[in-house]
Design a protein around this motif. Structure first.
Motif, short mmCIF file in Angstrom:
data_model
loop_
_atom_site.label_atom_id
_atom_site.label_comp_id
_atom_site.label_asym_id
_atom_site.label_seq_id
_atom_site.Cartn_x
_atom_site.Cartn_y
_atom_site.Cartn_z
N SER A 84 1.01 -1.31 0.11
CA SER A 84 0.51 -0.29 -0.05
C SER A 84 0.85 1.15 0.09
O SER A 84 0.84 2.04 -0.73
N GLY A 88 0.59 3.12 -2.98
CA GLY A 88 -0.14 4.03 -2.92
C GLY A 88 -1.00 5.68 -3.53
O GLY A 88 -1.53 5.55 -4.05
N ASP A 89 0.58 5.76 -4.29
CA ASP A 89 0.42 7.41 -5.13
C ASP A 89 -0.39 6.68 -6.28
O ASP A 89 -0.29 7.96 -7.03
N GLY A 92 -3.59 4.26 -5.10
CA GLY A 92 -4.35 5.70 -4.79
C GLY A 92 -5.35 6.25 -5.22
O GLY A 92 -6.97 6.85 -4.90
N SER A 93 -4.95 7.28 -6.45
CA SER A 93 -5.86 8.18 -7.08
C SER A 93 -7.17 7.22 -8.25
O SER A 93 -8.40 7.53 -8.19
N ARG A 166 8.96 3.79 -2.93
CA ARG A 166 7.55 3.88 -3.27
C ARG A 166 7.55 4.55 -4.91
O ARG A 166 9.12 4.95 -5.23
N GLU A 168 6.00 6.76 -7.64
CA GLU A 168 5.35 7.51 -7.83
C GLU A 168 4.87 8.50 -9.30
O GLU A 168 5.21 7.82 -9.88
N PHE B 86 -6.12 6.36 1.57
CA PHE B 86 -5.76 5.28 0.80
C PHE B 86 -4.18 6.48 -0.62
O PHE B 86 -3.52 5.95 -0.46
N ALA B 87 -5.52 7.10 -0.88
CA ALA B 87 -5.24 7.79 -2.49
C ALA B 87 -4.06 9.18 -1.51
O ALA B 87 -2.82 9.30 -2.05
N PRO B 90 -1.09 7.56 1.72
CA PRO B 90 -1.21 5.94 1.71
C PRO B 90 0.19 5.00 2.92
O PRO B 90 -0.46 4.44 3.48
N ALA B 315 1.87 11.12 2.77
CA ALA B 315 1.32 12.42 1.97
C ALA B 315 1.66 10.92 0.37
O ALA B 315 2.97 11.19 0.26
N SER B 316 1.21 11.39 -0.14
CA SER B 316 1.10 10.84 -1.52
C SER B 316 1.86 11.80 -2.37
O SER B 316 2.60 12.98 -1.69
N SER B 317 3.16 11.90 -3.32
CA SER B 317 3.51 12.75 -4.22
C SER B 317 2.50 13.65 -4.11
O SER B 317 1.08 14.09 -4.59
N LYS B 319 2.06 15.75 -7.18
CA LYS B 319 1.75 15.86 -7.93
C LYS B 319 0.10 14.53 -8.32
O LYS B 319 -1.12 14.72 -8.24
N THR B 320 0.03 13.51 -7.17
CA THR B 320 -1.05 13.08 -6.66
C THR B 320 -1.61 13.69 -6.25
O THR B 320 -2.82 13.85 -6.68
#
Lengths: 470, 357
Positions: A84, A88-89, A92-93, A166, A168, B86-87, B90, B315-317, B319-320
């Motif tokens: 995950s 996730g990056d 997740g979206s 991870r 991205e 999740f998004a 993560p 957090a995600s990047s 950009k995401t």
């Protein structure tokens, strides 16, 4: 048993059980749209009865699909924490888009579909049916995109090292349209539509065999047969495209699918067979050079075999992958054969007289289900030992802090709950099918000349008689 | 493979929108989804939790049909919330769900049984059949509400984490006093919310009964809320740091108290819609307070604060997060439109017909 195997068993079990239902919702969704559209266009009440009947079945299937689907969403976090974090990056979206665009659409309008007959106009109801169908189609989009990204990663870069590494996103659209997503999505959609179409065929064949509700069963059968014929033929094309994609993007998986070991020789294509992974041999009925022809258009061109890959970078269960893949193909061909046969007799105007054919159709609901499961098992086991192809191994994707006992605990719980759930599903499905596609209010209208059933009354403690809901 | 220096304190450029960074925006979106879930699933969970207080078959049927067309759509908010976490975060998603393994599995299985009970209850007329499903429905609703509250309590109180943000305790850790109090308060809140919803949807004698129940559950909620608040102030003082440091924000708890006080007032006047709105706002404000207290932490580790997960290191990047905000911007108005449309379609008192449960 070790955590990895347990976690994989749990995932396979819960996703396999879940995947009985969503394809049926997609397929039935299309049938509902067609039937309700015909009802609005022709005003023929036959279609209204049919659509109401299938909405009741749809609701049951959708309910179990949601209940088992919620579990899937959180299982990534509970059992596959490292995975995950890693994906996730990206994943997740897609998942967020799925929730907001697909699930909310589907379940929001489903209420109107089931309970809204008297509250909205027929046109608004039809609109809701279309929205539910679109929602179910969308829900497949994002999850297949996410899974395809695991098969053929694109539009990303790796950040960090070791435990903190991870993926991205660098390019959202490259991620969405990764090399395999379009082919696989079409393949999944069509397989889902076939699941729905064959369910309708199956139930109506049963009615026809028992000479029940013929006015409704025959037209419904024809609608579903048309859908089944068109889409089973289309599936041949998307299946070919998918295999072609695997050949280019996941050579180790392709080699496992056909049990192909030696890179130097031409590669055969098997109809049925058995893989002896220990001696690295495959036996069976084959088209010599068939795989070479599929990949290169040349019967003698070499194709990379399993021996070209390090033992820890190729699937360990080659025979299972091989068998699941070939089972899927056999099932797919049977669906094409069966629907073409049905269409032939329809053209000859003797379709409903062929009792043997109706008996085959009555059991045909199992075909797409077997095909779906086998196809996914081949796809997912064929990707092993990777969870993200070439990047993250399944054994590294686990939750570090989750113990085998915790997984056994939840696995036992899930098994018990799912056994009960499945038994209840069959019980309710059977009940709805036995009740038939006729609403109480209109029963005499349809079964002219037959005795009208009394509404089943039940005793209420308040002394009020209420009609039982079916 | 591209490699980059990567520490928990990230040094990439933070984008901002209206002076607030994107991670905080996504935290707000996530909070809004969770509030939406608590408000929407809250009333149907509450209706389930009080189900056995209704004695008559007809009453139970009406109560179930009041939530009938809505509960499934309400649960979708949980799915959206899970996706949002999740998004956007993560690391927090991975840590929270692998830490709450056992309570979360119990929660999920509760959800399944509850759905099953709603579907199956009406399918057979036998009394034992219906009674069994009534009990399953009620118990599952209670267990779901309690486990949600328990997990919330633990998130608020913090969990022991190691440097890889992994939970190091065992499942007995979750049963600490603060979390148990939060769990009971959550159940009480949902029962009050559900009772008001049902009162709004019913007529005649059932309505009178539910009116009384609404009053009782309001008292239950207020009592458990007060106890939890005092316990927090006395034993977990750091949870009120935010408000002590910024007295201006006391307007939020004040507003919430007014909202709570407004509930019995509206109930007395018979204005159930206003009472329902008040309890919905109460839920939202409670979560706003929780959010203000925990921010920027998503999962706090009192023993090892450096290991905590924040909206930045979890957090995600960028950009995401940006893509997610665009998705939310497109999706939210759509969801809001058709959710309102569905609720509008089913407005008014419950009428049983042949499609009812």
């Amino acid at each position: 048993m070790d955590v990895e195997i347990l976690a994989r068993i749990q995932f396979a079990f819960t996703i396999g059980f879940h995947y009985i239902y969503p394809p049926l919702s997609i397929g039935l969704g299309l049938v509902l749209v067609i039937m309700e559209g015909l009802f609005l266009k022709t005003g023929n009440r036959i279609y209204e009865h049919a659509v109401r009947f299938w909405i009741r079945i749809f609701a049951l299937i959708f309910g179990i699909g949601v209940a088992t689907g919620v579990i899937m969403e959180f299982e990534f976090g509970t059992n596959w924490a490292t995975y995950s974090k890693y994906v996730g990056d990206i994943f997740g979206s897609a998942l967020a888009a799925e929730g907001i665009f697909a699930f909310a659409l589907e379940s929001g309008f489903l209420g109107i579909l089931i309970f809204g007959w008297k509250r909205v106009s027929p046109r608004v109801h039809f609109f809701s049916t279309i929205m539910v169908f679109l929602g179910s189609l969308f829900s497949a989009v994002w999850i297949v995109v996410a899974n395809s990204w695991q098969q053929t990663p694109a539009g990303y870069h790796i950040v960090g090292e070791g435990l903190n590494a991870r993926a991205e996103i660098t390019d959202f659209w490259a991620m969405v349209f990764n090399p395999s997503s379009v082919d696989r999505l079409l393949h999944v959609w069509i397989a889902a539509i076939l699941a729905g179409a064959f369910m309708v065929l199956s139930v109506n064949a049963w009615y026809i065999l028992h000479k029940k509700y013929l006015e409704i069963a025959r037209p419904s059968f024809k609608i579903a047969l048309t859908v089944a014929t068109v889409f089973s033929l289309l599936q041949l094309y998307t299946g070919h495209r998918s295999a072609d994609g695997v050949a280019h993007n996941q050579p180790a998986k392709l080699a496992a699918l056909e049990g192909h070991y030696d890179s130097s020789s031409r590669a055969d294509m098997y109809l049925v067979g058995y893989v002896d992974n220990k001696h690295q041999k495959t036996m069976g009925i084959k088209i010599p050079g068939g795989l070479s022809f599929l990949v290169h258009g040349d019967f003698n061109a070499p194709v990379p075999g399993l021996k070209a890959f390090r033992p820890d970078e190729r699937p360990s269960q080659v025979n299972s992958v091989f068998q699941f893949y070939h089972l899927m193909i056999i099932v797919g061909m049977s669906m094409i054969g069966l629907s073409l046969l049905g269409s032939w007799f329809w053209w000859k105007k003797t379709l409903f007289d062929k009792r043997w054919l109706m008996w085959i159709f009555a059991f045909s609901v199992l075909l797409p289900q077997i095909g779906n499961q086998a196809g996914w098992f081949a796809a997912e086991m064929g990707r092993q030992p990777w969870v993200v192809y070439g990047m993250l191994k399944t054994s590294d994707a686990l939750s570090k802090m989750v113990t085998a006992n915790q997984i056994i605990f939840s696995l036992v719980l899930f098994t018990l709950v799912y056994i009960v759930l499945f038994a209840l599903f069959l019980f309710l499905l059977n009940k709805k099918i036995q009740h038939g596609p006729v609403d109480y209010g209109a029963r005499e209208h349809i079964e002219e000349g037959t005795k009208r059933d009394n509404p089943i009354l039940e005793h209420d403690p308040d002394g009020i008689y209420i009609r039982k809901k079916l | 493979m591209i490699r980059m220096a990567f520490t928990s304190e990230r040094n990439y450029k933070m984008y901002t929108l209206l002076g607030i960074d994107l991670n905080t925006w996504w935290f707000l979106v996530f909070g809004a989804v969770i509030s939406g879930y608590a408000i929407l699933d809250g009333f149907d969970l509450g209706a389930g939790a009080l189900h056995l207080f209704l004695k008559k078959e007809q009453s139970r049927r009406i109560a179930m049909n009041a939530i009938g067309p809505l509960w499934d759509g309400n649960e979708v908010w949980l799915v959206i919330g899970g996706g949002a976490l999740f998004a956007g975060f993560p690391v927090a998603y991975a840590a929270i769900f692998s830490a709450f393994y056992i309570p979360f599995m119990v929660f999920l299985i509760g959800l399944i049984w509850r759905g099953v009970a709603i579907e199956f209850r009406s399918k057979e007329p036998m009394r034992w059949w219906r009674k069994t499903w009534d009990i399953v429905y009620c118990m599952a609703s209670i267990i779901i509400s309690l486990s949600l509250g328990l997990m919330l309590g633990n998130v608020v109180g913090g969990l022991p984490l190691n440097k890889d943000h992994e939970f190091t305790g065992d499942w007995l850790f979750f049963f600490n006093p603060l979390s148990i109090l939060v769990a009971i308060t959550t159940l009480a809140l949902f029962m009050m919310h559900g009772a008001i919803f049902l009162t709004m949807k019913t007529e005649n004698r059932l309505y009178i009964k539910l009116h009384l129940l609404s009053n009782n559950f309001t008292i239950f909620f207020v009592v458990s809320f007060v106890i939890t608040t005092f316990y927090t102030l006395l034993y977990v003082p750091h949870l009120s740091d935010f408000f002590k440091a910024r007295p201006g924000y006391f307007v939020i708890p004040l507003l919430m108290i007014l909202c709570i006080a407004n509930i019995p007032r509206q109930l007395k006047k018979g204005k159930y819609r206003y009472a329902f709105i008040s309890s919905a706002v109460t839920i939202a404000l409670l979560l706003v307070m929780v959010a203000l207290e925990v921010f920027p932490y998503l999962l706090y580790s009192p023993q090892n604060p450096a290991a905590s997960i924040t909206v930045y290191n979890g957090a995600s990047s960028q950009k995401t997060v940006k893509i997610l905000l665009i998705i939310a911007l497109i999706g939210t108005p759509l969801v809001a439109t058709y959710t309102s449309f569905v609720f509008w379609t089913f407005k008014g008192k419950v009428k049983l017909d042949e499609m009812s449960y």
